[in-house]
Scaffold this active site. Structure first.
Site, PDB file in Angstrom:
ATOM      1  N   CYS A   1       0.818  -1.226   0.000  1.00  0.00           N
ATOM      2  CA  CYS A   1       0.000   0.000   0.000  1.00  0.00           C
ATOM      3  C   CYS A   1       0.843   1.264   0.000  1.00  0.00           C
ATOM      4  O   CYS A   1       0.340   2.345  -0.310  1.00  0.00           O
ATOM      5  CB  CYS A   1      -0.940   0.005   1.197  1.00  0.00           C
ATOM      6  SG  CYS A   1      -2.003  -1.417   1.241  1.00  0.00           S
TER       7      CYS A   1
ATOM      8  N   HIS B   1      -3.698   6.974   2.915  1.00  0.00           N
ATOM      9  CA  HIS B   1      -4.052   5.643   2.411  1.00  0.00           C
ATOM     10  C   HIS B   1      -5.423   5.279   2.982  1.00  0.00           C
ATOM     11  O   HIS B   1      -5.699   5.496   4.158  1.00  0.00           O
ATOM     12  CB  HIS B   1      -2.994   4.633   2.838  1.00  0.00           C
ATOM     13  CG  HIS B   1      -3.351   3.242   2.460  1.00  0.00           C
ATOM     14  ND1 HIS B   1      -3.824   2.918   1.204  1.00  0.00           N
ATOM     15  CD2 HIS B   1      -3.342   2.070   3.160  1.00  0.00           C
ATOM     16  CE1 HIS B   1      -4.081   1.623   1.151  1.00  0.00           C
ATOM     17  NE2 HIS B   1      -3.803   1.093   2.332  1.00  0.00           N
TER      18      HIS B   1
ATOM     19  N   ASN C   1     -10.096  -0.553   0.455  1.00  0.00           N
ATOM     20  CA  ASN C   1      -8.640  -0.410   0.372  1.00  0.00           C
ATOM     21  C   ASN C   1      -8.172  -0.967  -0.974  1.00  0.00           C
ATOM     22  O   ASN C   1      -8.302  -2.159  -1.229  1.00  0.00           O
ATOM     23  CB  ASN C   1      -8.024  -1.187   1.545  1.00  0.00           C
ATOM     24  CG  ASN C   1      -6.513  -1.151   1.569  1.00  0.00           C
ATOM     25  OD1 ASN C   1      -5.867  -0.727   0.614  1.00  0.00           O
ATOM     26  ND2 ASN C   1      -5.938  -1.614   2.659  1.00  0.00           N
TER      27      ASN C   1
HETATM   28  N1  ACO Z   1     -17.983  -9.326  10.007  1.00  0.00           N
HETATM   29  C1  ACO Z   1     -18.341  -9.626  11.254  1.00  0.00           C
HETATM   30  N2  ACO Z   1     -17.464  -9.988  12.208  1.00  0.00           N
HETATM   31  C2  ACO Z   1     -16.168 -10.002  11.859  1.00  0.00           C
HETATM   32  C3  ACO Z   1     -15.728  -9.671  10.574  1.00  0.00           C
HETATM   33  C4  ACO Z   1     -16.697  -9.336   9.629  1.00  0.00           C
HETATM   34  N3  ACO Z   1     -16.382  -9.012   8.366  1.00  0.00           N
HETATM   35  N4  ACO Z   1     -14.385  -9.778  10.532  1.00  0.00           N
HETATM   36  C5  ACO Z   1     -13.985 -10.134  11.763  1.00  0.00           C
HETATM   37  N5  ACO Z   1     -15.070 -10.292  12.565  1.00  0.00           N
HETATM   38  C6  ACO Z   1     -15.122 -10.681  13.974  1.00  0.00           C
HETATM   39  C7  ACO Z   1     -13.878 -11.391  14.433  1.00  0.00           C
HETATM   40  O1  ACO Z   1     -13.954 -12.760  14.108  1.00  0.00           O
HETATM   41  C8  ACO Z   1     -13.904 -11.129  15.902  1.00  0.00           C
HETATM   42  O2  ACO Z   1     -14.819 -12.022  16.496  1.00  0.00           O
HETATM   43  P1  ACO Z   1     -14.453 -12.697  17.903  1.00  0.00           P
HETATM   44  O3  ACO Z   1     -14.358 -11.536  18.885  1.00  0.00           O
HETATM   45  O4  ACO Z   1     -15.630 -13.595  18.150  1.00  0.00           O
HETATM   46  O5  ACO Z   1     -13.170 -13.405  17.698  1.00  0.00           O
HETATM   47  C9  ACO Z   1     -14.529  -9.736  16.018  1.00  0.00           C
HETATM   48  O6  ACO Z   1     -15.198  -9.497  14.767  1.00  0.00           O
HETATM   49  C10 ACO Z   1     -13.521  -8.627  16.236  1.00  0.00           C
HETATM   50  O7  ACO Z   1     -12.461  -8.822  15.316  1.00  0.00           O
HETATM   51  P2  ACO Z   1     -11.225  -7.880  15.285  1.00  0.00           P
HETATM   52  O8  ACO Z   1     -10.242  -8.408  14.276  1.00  0.00           O
HETATM   53  O9  ACO Z   1     -10.744  -7.613  16.679  1.00  0.00           O
HETATM   54  O10 ACO Z   1     -11.896  -6.544  14.722  1.00  0.00           O
HETATM   55  P3  ACO Z   1     -11.242  -5.132  14.513  1.00  0.00           P
HETATM   56  O11 ACO Z   1     -12.084  -4.115  15.156  1.00  0.00           O
HETATM   57  O12 ACO Z   1      -9.771  -5.148  14.791  1.00  0.00           O
HETATM   58  O13 ACO Z   1     -11.391  -4.923  12.945  1.00  0.00           O
HETATM   59  C11 ACO Z   1     -10.142  -5.042  10.913  1.00  0.00           C
HETATM   60  C12 ACO Z   1     -10.801  -5.834  12.025  1.00  0.00           C
HETATM   61  C13 ACO Z   1     -11.217  -4.244  10.213  1.00  0.00           C
HETATM   62  C14 ACO Z   1      -9.520  -6.039   9.935  1.00  0.00           C
HETATM   63  C15 ACO Z   1      -9.065  -4.106  11.509  1.00  0.00           C
HETATM   64  O14 ACO Z   1      -8.223  -4.834  12.352  1.00  0.00           O
HETATM   65  C16 ACO Z   1      -8.234  -3.428  10.473  1.00  0.00           C
HETATM   66  O15 ACO Z   1      -8.720  -2.608   9.706  1.00  0.00           O
HETATM   67  N6  ACO Z   1      -6.914  -3.713  10.434  1.00  0.00           N
HETATM   68  C17 ACO Z   1      -5.996  -3.070   9.506  1.00  0.00           C
HETATM   69  C18 ACO Z   1      -6.045  -3.801   8.215  1.00  0.00           C
HETATM   70  C19 ACO Z   1      -5.380  -3.042   7.118  1.00  0.00           C
HETATM   71  O16 ACO Z   1      -5.430  -1.843   7.049  1.00  0.00           O
HETATM   72  N7  ACO Z   1      -4.783  -3.800   6.209  1.00  0.00           N
HETATM   73  C20 ACO Z   1      -4.260  -3.264   5.021  1.00  0.00           C
HETATM   74  C21 ACO Z   1      -2.833  -2.892   5.110  1.00  0.00           C
HETATM   75  S1  ACO Z   1      -2.328  -2.195   3.660  1.00  0.00           S
HETATM   76  C22 ACO Z   1      -1.622  -3.326   2.555  1.00  0.00           C
HETATM   77  O17 ACO Z   1      -0.423  -3.348   2.413  1.00  0.00           O
HETATM   78  C23 ACO Z   1      -2.468  -4.237   1.737  1.00  0.00           C
END
Ligand code: ACO
Length: 331
Positions: free
Chosen positions: A117, A256, A286
């Site tokens: 990214c 980003h 993203n």
């Molecule tokens: N729908 C419903 N529930 C979900 C979903 C979904 N799509 N995805 C995860 N959950 C659940 C999980 O299983 C978890 O359940 P549990 O508590 O029973 O285990 C719960 O929701 C909370 O999950 P978390 O991972 O703690 O949720 P978080 O608030 O951290 O959000 C997310 C997850 C959106 C992925 C966040 O961590 C994030 O945005 N991270 C950064 C990712 C990013 O920017 N990546 C790109 C980098 S750039 C590149 O180089 C490509």
């Protein structure tokens, strides 16, 4: 910048996103998720998906043509094409070579750059060196991604985040202003926080690798989130400080577009009002290397940016990598 160097600016931008829209409601039918969860946790409402016959070069060419047209030059005048992508058409040859051919940019050298990214900002920094030293006059930097090809269709934690699209910027010499500073960084100890395991030399493509889903993107979302929240503000401030500016000097921030909560953390750290920040992640999710150039092009064409504005571009990504760029906008 060293006073012997030629000032470099972005002289044209372009972008392209596929027509097909995948809404959160569409995803509710595929995985166990909800529009409410996705919007609350990420800010994303929909994303674009390329048709199956479209690859990253196809979208990159359209974005590039728009940037070339905006800059008012001919494709044959381009000296170098840099493509930032983690979803190249093929592992080799480079997507940049494929785009060079499709553009008819017969006088351009071409290569791909891998910084996920952060790739577009890394690409800008490379392009700027060639022009600043006088080696090249016009360099095209493209971020293009077909992420829908590497996302596991049943992985709700990544399926909701990513989209397809392409953005491009043409860089050339300018009289004054333009690109003022960069801050780039990497922390390879974070390699296994975001990766595509198979298809390279460590885990070559095999029946087993495909059956195990190793050609799909794997992400430790929470760890990436914590890193991103810290680094976006930090790197922006470093790039500003290098040229004696502070966050009070920012007219417009183009971050980003990974997650609205990550952007909000950066905006808070930089003490910016929402009116100074460009957001399109609600529409596109993203798009990795394409996110910043698409947002930049939309901001330029939507007249959110004007001549003399101090712009900060900032991103983070797999690697881990990060980067920011301060520009005095020239048109
Ligand atoms: N729908 C419903 N529930 C979900 C979903 C979904 N799509 N995805 C995860 N959950 C659940 C999980 O299983 C978890 O359940 P549990 O508590 O029973 O285990 C719960 O929701 C909370 O999950 P978390 O991972 O703690 O949720 P978080 O608030 O951290 O959000 C997310 C997850 C959106 C992925 C966040 O961590 C994030 O945005 N991270 C950064 C990712 C990013 O920017 N990546 C790109 C980098 S750039 C590149 O180089 C490509």
């Amino acid at each position: 910048m060293n006073s012997n160097l030629i000032p470099v600016g972005i002289i044209g931008t372009g972008s392209y996103v596929p027509e097909q829209i995948i809404t959160n409601k569409d995803l509710e039918k595929i995985v166990d998720t909800s529009d409410e969860w996705i919007v609350t946790r990420t800010g994303i409402s929909e994303r674009r998906k390329a048709e199956s016959h479209i690859a990253s070069s196809d979208m990159g060419v359209i974005a590039a043509q728009r940037a070339i047209e905006a800059a008012g030059i001919k494709a044959t005048e381009i000296d170098l094409i840099i493509v930032a992508t983690i979803t190249p058409d093929m592992l080799f040859p480079s997507t940049a070579c494929i785009i060079q051919d499709k553009l008819g940019a017969t006088n351009a050298a071409a290569f791909d750059l891998s910084a996920a990214c952060t790739g577009f900002i890394y690409g800008l920094s490379v392009a700027a060196q060639y022009i600043a030293t006088g080696m090249y006059k016009y360099v095209l930097v493209i971020g293009t991604e077909t992420l829908s090809r590497i996302i596991h269709p049943a992985d709700r934690s990544t399926l909701i985040l990513f989209g397809d699209g392409a953005g491009a910027a043409l860089l050339g010499p300018v009289k004054e202003g333009g690109i003022l500073s960069f801050d780039l960084g990497a922390d390879g100890s974070g390699t296994m926080l975001l990766y595509q395991e198979a298809g390279g030399s460590r885990v070559p493509a095999s029946l087993e690798s495909v059956q195990q889903g190793k050609h799909y993107l794997t992400m430790m979302g929470n760890d990436v989130f914590k890193f991103a929240v810290r680094i976006m503000g930090e790197t922006s401030l470093k790039a500003l400080n290098k040229i004696g500016l502070t966050c009070a000097d920012i007219d417009f921030l183009i971050p980003h577009q990974a997650n609205i909560r990550i952007v909000d953390a950066a905006v808070k750290r930089l003490q910016l009002p929402p009116s100074k920040v460009y957001i399109n992640l609600d529409k596109y999710g993203n798009m990795s290397g394409a996110s910043i150039p698409v947002a930049l092009d939309e901001a330029v064409r939507g007249k959110k940016i004007k001549k003399g504005d101090m712009i900060v571009l900032v991103g983070f990504g797999a690697g881990l990598t990060w980067g920011s760029c301060v520009l005095d906008w020239i048109y």
